[in-house]
Design an enzyme around this catalytic site. Sequence first.
Site, short mmCIF file in Angstrom:
data_model
loop_
_atom_site.label_atom_id
_atom_site.label_comp_id
_atom_site.label_asym_id
_atom_site.label_seq_id
_atom_site.Cartn_x
_atom_site.Cartn_y
_atom_site.Cartn_z
N HIS A 1 -12.34 35.23 1.20
CA HIS A 1 -12.89 35.10 2.48
C HIS A 1 -14.24 35.27 2.43
CE1 HIS A 1 -8.91 34.85 3.73
NE2 HIS A 1 -8.43 35.94 3.93
N SER B 1 -9.88 38.93 -0.03
CA SER B 1 -11.01 39.08 0.53
C SER B 1 -12.30 38.63 -0.12
CB SER B 1 -11.07 40.66 0.94
OG SER B 1 -9.99 41.36 1.33
N1 APR Z 1 5.28 32.34 6.59
C1 APR Z 1 5.87 33.48 5.68
N2 APR Z 1 5.01 33.59 4.55
C2 APR Z 1 3.92 32.89 4.47
C3 APR Z 1 3.28 32.19 5.62
C4 APR Z 1 4.01 31.71 6.47
N3 APR Z 1 3.73 31.16 7.61
N4 APR Z 1 2.03 31.52 5.25
C5 APR Z 1 1.76 32.25 3.98
N5 APR Z 1 2.86 32.97 3.58
C6 APR Z 1 3.09 33.87 2.37
C7 APR Z 1 2.29 33.12 1.18
O1 APR Z 1 3.32 32.16 0.60
C8 APR Z 1 1.84 34.34 0.34
O2 APR Z 1 3.03 34.80 -0.59
O3 APR Z 1 2.12 34.89 2.67
C9 APR Z 1 1.56 35.50 1.37
C10 APR Z 1 0.29 36.00 1.36
O4 APR Z 1 0.01 36.32 0.26
P1 APR Z 1 -1.48 36.49 -0.56
O5 APR Z 1 -2.30 35.16 -0.33
O6 APR Z 1 -1.43 36.84 -2.07
O7 APR Z 1 -2.32 37.51 0.31
P2 APR Z 1 -2.41 39.19 0.11
O8 APR Z 1 -3.69 39.48 -0.99
O9 APR Z 1 -0.87 39.63 -0.33
O10 APR Z 1 -2.90 39.44 1.59
C11 APR Z 1 -2.02 39.29 2.59
O11 APR Z 1 -3.31 41.20 3.62
O12 APR Z 1 -4.77 42.60 3.33
C12 APR Z 1 -4.89 41.15 3.98
O13 APR Z 1 -6.41 40.14 3.77
C13 APR Z 1 -5.22 40.37 3.37
O14 APR Z 1 -4.61 39.12 4.99
C14 APR Z 1 -4.26 39.29 3.89
C15 APR Z 1 -2.89 39.85 3.73
ZN ZN Z 2 -8.75 43.32 -1.50
#
Ligand code: APR
Ligand code: ZN
Length: 366
Positions: A45, A42
């Site tokens: 973002h 976030s």
């Molecule tokens: N298919 C499967 N996994 C994916 C894909 C996809 N197409 N695209 C991305 N990922 C995986 C990434 O490899 C990563 O491990 O999704 C994960 C996202 O993790 P982070 O970037 O660490 O995000 P995170 O902090 O876990 O937040 C995830 O939750 O609260 C919300 O705003 C936040 O939208 C975000 C989500």
């Molecule tokens: Zn957060």
Amino acid sequence: MKTRAAVLWRPREPVDIREVELGPPKAGEVLVQMAACGVCASDVHVVDGELPEPLPIVLGHEAAGVVQEVGEGVERLRPGDHVVLALVPSCGRCRPCREGRRNFCELGGRMAATGTLADGTSRLSANGHELHHFNSVSSLAEHAVVPESVAVPIRHDVPLDVAALMGCAVITGFGAVVNTARVHAGSTVAVWGCGGVGLNCIQAARIAGAATIAAVDVNPEKLKAAERLGATVLVDAQAEDPVEAVRAATHGLGVDYAFEAIGREEAVNQAWDAARAGGTVVVVGMIPKGQSLTIDPWHFIYEKTLKGCFLGSARIAVDIPRLADLYADGRLELDELVTRRLTLDELPEALDQLRAGHGIRQVVVF
Ligand code: APR
Ligand code: ZN
Ligand code: ZN
């Protein structure tokens, strides 16, 4: 007082690590000396202009620290208390608060929207310019003045650098499983996205006693971490069809509970298709405001439920101390989630690392 903080003046500009002026805590507020603050998606973002916040702003919202000073009328906290900061201030008096839904406090919503504290003013400034508070936390700073309601005291034997994660990633993922979906022992679960949030869905499902836990990601490193935290089935979304793989892991039925922890329409669709008849899909990931989502409505005939989730439907005052207990008991893994510790000055580079998808959680240590 003066303190060092990460300031964003305008979207898509580099973050300005600088000295800022911090006013003393007013009634109902506390001054916290920050120990650690996680770098969350976030924050990125906001910097990238995808999450509109009142600017200029001091970033950061996933933190832990030590109470240094309390304002008038603060009775629940004392100097020296170890606290986790969570981004949901609440008044305790408005209708959502009285109904036990403090995360939707009317005053809290106003504070988040205006970037101020309860009295509608800010404690933060730089060179005479007023700075906004980020969800009343603004913890990418050596010190912060926050409402008493966002500072949850925890036991002193949990290190603050890992406790910081409880304020956002851990409570979001854990709460989605335990509070929003209420996963029970023997359930079948699938989680899309094994980042900071999704991995906490996975370990919560393990702690809740789920029988099958499928982890879906495109990154093999994240899938390895998922396995260590309790996933029983690993699905590489680039190598195989996640819907088929999840169905195959559940005798063709689909899962009782599917969690989307990425924030992508395609993943919500896959979760929707992979949930069994009568199953529940919880959308934990944040899809940008205003974007639309198309799902196949035929699945409503199978009595599937599509559910929203904010901060794991948490009651922070109850849930955060429980997370601390689970960690102290060795049942909740936090150490492994911290893949990098850095200084505040290294933040700009950490934001790039996050954009590139490296690591699980980076934590600024003060
Ligand atoms: N298919 C499967 N996994 C994916 C894909 C996809 N197409 N695209 C991305 N990922 C995986 C990434 O490899 C990563 O491990 O999704 C994960 C996202 O993790 P982070 O970037 O660490 O995000 P995170 O902090 O876990 O937040 C995830 O939750 O609260 C919300 O705003 C936040 O939208 C975000 C989500
Ligand atoms: Zn957060
Ligand atoms: Zn309220």
